[in-house]
Design an enzyme around this catalytic site. Structure first.
Site, PDB file in Angstrom:
ATOM      1  CB  CYS A  71      26.196  17.015  -7.435  1.00 35.40           C
ATOM      2  SG  CYS A  71      25.621  15.565  -6.685  1.00 35.40           S
ATOM      3  CD  GLN A 102      26.499  19.301  -9.788  1.00 41.13           C
ATOM      4  OE1 GLN A 102      25.800  19.953  -9.247  1.00 41.13           O
ATOM      5  NE2 GLN A 102      27.913  19.250  -9.726  1.00 41.13           N
ATOM      6  CG  ASP A 112      23.666  12.904  -5.939  1.00 37.03           C
ATOM      7  OD1 ASP A 112      23.724  13.497  -4.626  1.00 37.03           O
ATOM      8  OD2 ASP A 112      22.759  13.026  -6.605  1.00 37.03           O
ATOM      9  NE  ARG A 152      25.962  23.508 -10.734  1.00 36.21           N
ATOM     10  CZ  ARG A 152      24.962  23.099  -9.883  1.00 36.21           C
ATOM     11  NH1 ARG A 152      25.160  22.604  -8.891  1.00 36.21           N
ATOM     12  NH2 ARG A 152      23.768  23.354 -10.582  1.00 36.21           N
ATOM     13  NE  ARG A 184      17.647  22.221  -8.285  1.00 36.19           N
ATOM     14  CZ  ARG A 184      18.902  21.966  -7.384  1.00 36.19           C
ATOM     15  NH1 ARG A 184      18.533  21.808  -6.311  1.00 36.19           N
ATOM     16  NH2 ARG A 184      20.124  21.942  -8.219  1.00 36.19           N
ATOM     17  CG  HIS A 244      21.850  18.490 -11.594  1.00 37.93           C
ATOM     18  ND1 HIS A 244      21.372  19.707 -12.100  1.00 37.93           N
ATOM     19  CD2 HIS A 244      21.993  18.404 -10.420  1.00 37.93           C
ATOM     20  CE1 HIS A 244      21.804  20.423 -11.126  1.00 37.93           C
ATOM     21  NE2 HIS A 244      21.995  20.081 -10.178  1.00 37.93           N
TER      22      HIS A 244
HETATM   23  N1   CP Z   1      24.292  20.117  -6.792  1.00 39.79           N
HETATM   24  C1   CP Z   1      23.334  20.892  -6.470  1.00 39.79           C
HETATM   25  O1   CP Z   1      22.483  20.933  -7.434  1.00 39.79           O
HETATM   26  O2   CP Z   1      23.320  21.547  -5.423  1.00 39.79           O
HETATM   27  P1   CP Z   1      22.072  22.411  -4.870  1.00 39.79           P
HETATM   28  O3   CP Z   1      21.152  21.239  -4.607  1.00 39.79           O
HETATM   29  O4   CP Z   1      22.625  23.000  -3.563  1.00 39.79           O
HETATM   30  O5   CP Z   1      21.473  23.502  -5.808  1.00 39.79           O
END
Ligand code: CP
Length: 300
Positions: A258, A132, A218, A287, A102, A129
Site C-alpha cells: 500500500c 486502499q 505493509d 487509488r 482519515r 482502509h
Molecule cells: N497507502 C496510503 O494510504 O498511502 P498514504 O498514507 O500516503 O495516503
C-alpha cells in the site's frame, strides 16, 4: 438515502463490480472527458494522520470530477480541541456535499457517518482502509483478469492491521484465497474472518508462499504505533518479503504494497524494485481512479 463507505461490509459484490467498471472507464478517459458529477459540490477531506497517496488522489480526483476539495487538518479543526464528532458532523453537513476522513479511532468515523446527512468515506482508520483495498483488487483484476478463488493472496506482517483486516473483508466479499502470515502472538482477526474457509493463517512465511499469486505487505510500524517500533521490528523480522520467500512461490507472483515502503524492513529492495515482481506504482495509481469512482457513485 445517502450511502457511506466505512468498511468493505458496506459494499455488495455487485456494487464492487460497478466501482471497478466506473474506475476503469474513468482511467481510460482521464484527461479526455467532460464527466463532472461533482460540479457545484464541495468535498471536505479531513486528515488527522500523514498522507501522500490518499490526500493527493482525493484532492486531484475531486477537481477532475468538477468539485471543490477542502483539505482540513484535523488538528487545526475544533474537533482537534474537543468539539464532538456529532457536532462537527451536523455543522459540516450544512456546508459540504461529502466528507472523506482519515483518523485514528474507527468509532469516530462511525459516529461521523451516523450523524452526518452527507456521505462519508473512510480514508483510513486504525482498523480499516477500504479505499486502499478496493484499488488493490482493481489492480489484481487488471493483472489476472479475474478476482475469484483461483487467486491466492498472501499478506505478511501485522495480521491485525487495517490492511490485513480489510483484506479479510475483501476475501469474504469476492472469494479469493487469503493467507495471513504473522507471528503467533499477533495472529489475525478470527472474528472478521468467521465463516470464510478461503481465509487461512500460516505462521511459517515459507509455507505461506506456496501457490501465491500476489504477495502483500505493509510497514511494520503503522501510524500511531511509533512507541512500539523496537518490539515490532523484532517480532515481524521473519516476515520480510524477499528472495527467500519468492523462491518458495510461483515464479510469476506479483508484489503489492500500500506504500510507503521500507526497504530492508517489510520488503527487500530485490522485490520492491524488481519490475518483474513489483506492481506497486500501478496499484498506487489505481487509488486515484477508484477514489473518483467512489465519489462519483456516492457523492455525485
Ligand atoms: N497507502 C496510503 O494510504 O498511502 P498514504 O498514507 O500516503 O495516503
Amino acid at each position: 438515502m445517502k450511502k457511506d463507505l466505512l468498511t468493505l461490509r458496506d459494499v455488495t459484490r455487485d456494487e464492487l463490480e460497478n466501482i471497478f467498471e466506473v474506475a476503469a472507464k474513468l482511467k481510460r478517459e482521464r484527461g479526455n472527458s467532460d464527466y463532472r458529477p461533482l460540479a457545484g459540490k464541495s468535498i471536505g477531506l479531513i486528515f488527522a494522520k500523514s498522507s501522500t497517496r490518499t490526500r493527493v488522489s482525493f484532492e486531484v480526483g475531486v477537481g477532475e470530477l468538477g468539485g471543490r476539495p477542502l483539505y482540513l487538518d484535523q488538528s487545526k479543526m475544533q474537533m482537534g480541541r474537543g468539539e464532538t464528532v456529532a457536532d462537527t458532523a451536523n455543522v459540516l453537513s450544512r456546508y459540504l456535499h461529502g466528507i472523506v476522513i482519515r483518523t485514528f479511532a474507527h468509532s469516530d468515523v462511525e459516529e461521523l457517518a451516523r450523524v452526518a446527512t452527507i456521505p462519508v468515506i473512510n480514508a483510513l482508520t486504525d482498523e480499516f482502509h477500504p479505499c486502499q483495498i478496493i484499488a488493490d483488487m482493481l489492480t489484481i483484476k487488471e493483472y489476472s483478469g479475474k478476482l475469484d478463488k483461483s487467486i491466492r493472496v498472501a499478506f505478511y506482517g501485522d495480521g491485525r492491521s487495517n490492511i490485513a483486516n480489510s483484506l479479510v473483508l475483501a476475501a469474504k466479499l469476492t472469494g479469493f484465497e487469503l493467507v495471513i502470515s504473522s507471528p503467533e502472538e499477533v495472529g489475525y482477526s478470527k472474528e472478521l474472518a468467521e465463516d470464510a474457509p478461503n481465509i487461512v493463517w500460516e505462521k511459517d512465511p515459507i509455507k505461506a508462499a506456496d501457490g501465491v499469486s500476489y504477495f502483500y505487505t505493509d510497514g511494520w510500524v503503522s501510524m500511531g504505533f511509533e512507541t512500539e517500533r523496537e518490539e515490532r521490528m523484532r517480532i515481524f523480522r521473519p516476515y520480510q518479503i524477499n528472495d527467500k520467500v519468492y523462491a518458495a512461490a510461483r515464479p510469476d507472483a506479483k508484489f503489492l504494497h500500500c506504500l510507503p515502503a521500507h526497504r530492508g524492513e517489510e520488503v527487500s529492495a530485490s522485490v520492491m524494485d524488481n519490475p518483474q515482481r513489483s506492481i506497486v506504482f500501478d496499484e498506487a495509481e489505481n487509488r486515484l481512479h477508484v477514489h473518483k469512482a467512489l465519489m462519483s457513485l456516492l457523492m455525485g
